[in-house]
Scaffold this motif. Structure first.
Motif, PDB file in Angstrom:
ATOM      1  N   ILE A  34       0.835  -1.204   0.000  1.00 35.95           N
ATOM      2  CA  ILE A  34       0.000   0.000   0.000  1.00 35.95           C
ATOM      3  C   ILE A  34       0.870   1.256   0.000  1.00 35.95           C
ATOM      4  N   PHE A  35       1.919   1.233   0.784  1.00 33.37           N
ATOM      5  CA  PHE A  35       2.842   2.361   0.828  1.00 33.37           C
ATOM      6  C   PHE A  35       3.505   2.557  -0.534  1.00 33.37           C
ATOM      7  N   SER A  36       3.889   1.481  -1.196  1.00 33.43           N
ATOM      8  CA  SER A  36       4.512   1.566  -2.517  1.00 33.43           C
ATOM      9  C   SER A  36       3.536   2.125  -3.552  1.00 33.43           C
ATOM     10  N   ILE A  37       2.279   1.715  -3.486  1.00 27.37           N
ATOM     11  CA  ILE A  37       1.287   2.228  -4.429  1.00 27.37           C
ATOM     12  C   ILE A  37       1.025   3.706  -4.176  1.00 27.37           C
ATOM     13  N   LEU A  44       3.546   9.646 -10.044  1.00 23.92           N
ATOM     14  CA  LEU A  44       2.896   9.788 -11.340  1.00 23.92           C
ATOM     15  C   LEU A  44       2.035  11.046 -11.409  1.00 23.92           C
ATOM     16  N   SER A  45       1.390  11.416 -10.319  1.00 25.51           N
ATOM     17  CA  SER A  45       0.609  12.658 -10.337  1.00 25.51           C
ATOM     18  C   SER A  45       1.532  13.869 -10.436  1.00 25.51           C
ATOM     19  N   HIS A  46       2.670  13.800  -9.797  1.00 27.17           N
ATOM     20  CA  HIS A  46       3.661  14.872  -9.902  1.00 27.17           C
ATOM     21  C   HIS A  46       4.160  14.993 -11.347  1.00 27.17           C
ATOM     22  N   ALA A  47       4.428  13.857 -11.968  1.00 28.95           N
ATOM     23  CA  ALA A  47       4.862  13.861 -13.370  1.00 28.95           C
ATOM     24  C   ALA A  47       3.760  14.402 -14.276  1.00 28.95           C
ATOM     25  N   SER A  74      -1.545   8.861 -21.354  1.00 27.29           N
ATOM     26  CA  SER A  74      -1.587   7.435 -21.699  1.00 27.29           C
ATOM     27  C   SER A  74      -0.366   6.701 -21.168  1.00 27.29           C
ATOM     28  N   ILE A  75       0.797   7.290 -21.334  1.00 29.34           N
ATOM     29  CA  ILE A  75       2.029   6.660 -20.851  1.00 29.34           C
ATOM     30  C   ILE A  75       2.006   6.532 -19.332  1.00 29.34           C
ATOM     31  N   LEU A  76       1.579   7.588 -18.637  1.00 31.62           N
ATOM     32  CA  LEU A  76       1.532   7.538 -17.178  1.00 31.62           C
ATOM     33  C   LEU A  76       0.491   6.530 -16.689  1.00 31.62           C
ATOM     34  N   PHE A  77      -0.614   6.395 -17.404  1.00 34.04           N
ATOM     35  CA  PHE A  77      -1.607   5.388 -17.041  1.00 34.04           C
ATOM     36  C   PHE A  77      -1.046   3.978 -17.219  1.00 34.04           C
ATOM     37  N   ILE A  78      -0.292   3.766 -18.294  1.00 31.98           N
ATOM     38  CA  ILE A  78       0.350   2.460 -18.513  1.00 31.98           C
ATOM     39  C   ILE A  78       1.351   2.180 -17.395  1.00 31.98           C
ATOM     40  N   TYR A  79       2.128   3.198 -16.993  1.00 29.38           N
ATOM     41  CA  TYR A  79       3.053   3.033 -15.864  1.00 29.38           C
ATOM     42  C   TYR A  79       2.301   2.644 -14.602  1.00 29.38           C
ATOM     43  N   PHE A  82       0.968  -1.132 -14.973  1.00 29.76           N
ATOM     44  CA  PHE A  82       2.004  -2.142 -14.791  1.00 29.76           C
ATOM     45  C   PHE A  82       2.670  -2.048 -13.424  1.00 29.76           C
ATOM     46  N   GLY A  83       2.771  -0.845 -12.866  1.00 32.31           N
ATOM     47  CA  GLY A  83       3.324  -0.696 -11.522  1.00 32.31           C
ATOM     48  C   GLY A  83       2.475  -1.401 -10.485  1.00 32.31           C
ATOM     49  N   MET A  84       1.157  -1.270 -10.618  1.00 37.33           N
ATOM     50  CA  MET A  84       0.273  -1.947  -9.669  1.00 37.33           C
ATOM     51  C   MET A  84       0.322  -3.463  -9.860  1.00 37.33           C
ATOM     52  N   ILE A  85       0.431  -3.913 -11.089  1.00 39.38           N
ATOM     53  CA  ILE A  85       0.565  -5.352 -11.331  1.00 39.38           C
ATOM     54  C   ILE A  85       1.841  -5.868 -10.700  1.00 39.38           C
ATOM     55  N   ILE A  86       2.931  -5.160 -10.880  1.00 35.91           N
ATOM     56  CA  ILE A  86       4.217  -5.599 -10.324  1.00 35.91           C
ATOM     57  C   ILE A  86       4.181  -5.580  -8.808  1.00 35.91           C
ATOM     58  N   ILE A  87       3.635  -4.530  -8.212  1.00 38.46           N
ATOM     59  CA  ILE A  87       3.605  -4.422  -6.756  1.00 38.46           C
ATOM     60  C   ILE A  87       2.733  -5.515  -6.137  1.00 38.46           C
ATOM     61  N   TRP A  88       1.557  -5.764  -6.701  1.00 40.09           N
ATOM     62  CA  TRP A  88       0.656  -6.758  -6.117  1.00 40.09           C
ATOM     63  C   TRP A  88       1.008  -8.182  -6.478  1.00 40.09           C
TER      64      TRP A  88
END
Length: 90
Positions: A34-37, A44-47, A74-79, A82-88
């Motif tokens: 949860i902390f990582s997400i 990503l919101s900062h970017a 679109s790129i940030l949404f893809i990040y 995949f970031g959530m997939i990797i973390i979970w």
């Protein structure tokens, strides 16, 4: 993000022997996930905010500006996806 760095640093400092199993156990905890997400979302919101302002300030053609905003989003949404997939998946 600073709290996340402190959280990871405390884990590293308190561990005598860092091995794959220790890292796996650490990142398989729900609190770490949860902390990582939360950190991923804040980065990503900062970017998103930064890139949107850059595009609005320096691209004068509206169609190119909208295309840049769309591509960036679109790129940030893809990040995020995949970031959530990797973390979970840990």
């Amino acid at each position: 993000m600073l709290l996340y760095i402190v959280y990871i640093s405390i884990f590293i400092i308190s561990s005598n022997n860092l091995s794959y199993d220790r890292w796996y156990d650490f990142f398989s905890k729900n609190t770490t996930k949860i902390f990582s997400i939360m950190v991923l979302l804040s980065a990503l919101s900062h970017a998103w905010i930064g890139m949107r302002h850059i595009l609005e300030d320096y691209i004068t053609l509206p169609i190119l500006r909208q295309l840049g905003v769309w591509i960036t989003g679109s790129i940030l949404f893809i990040y995020l996806f995949f970031g959530m997939i990797i973390i979970w998946s840990v």
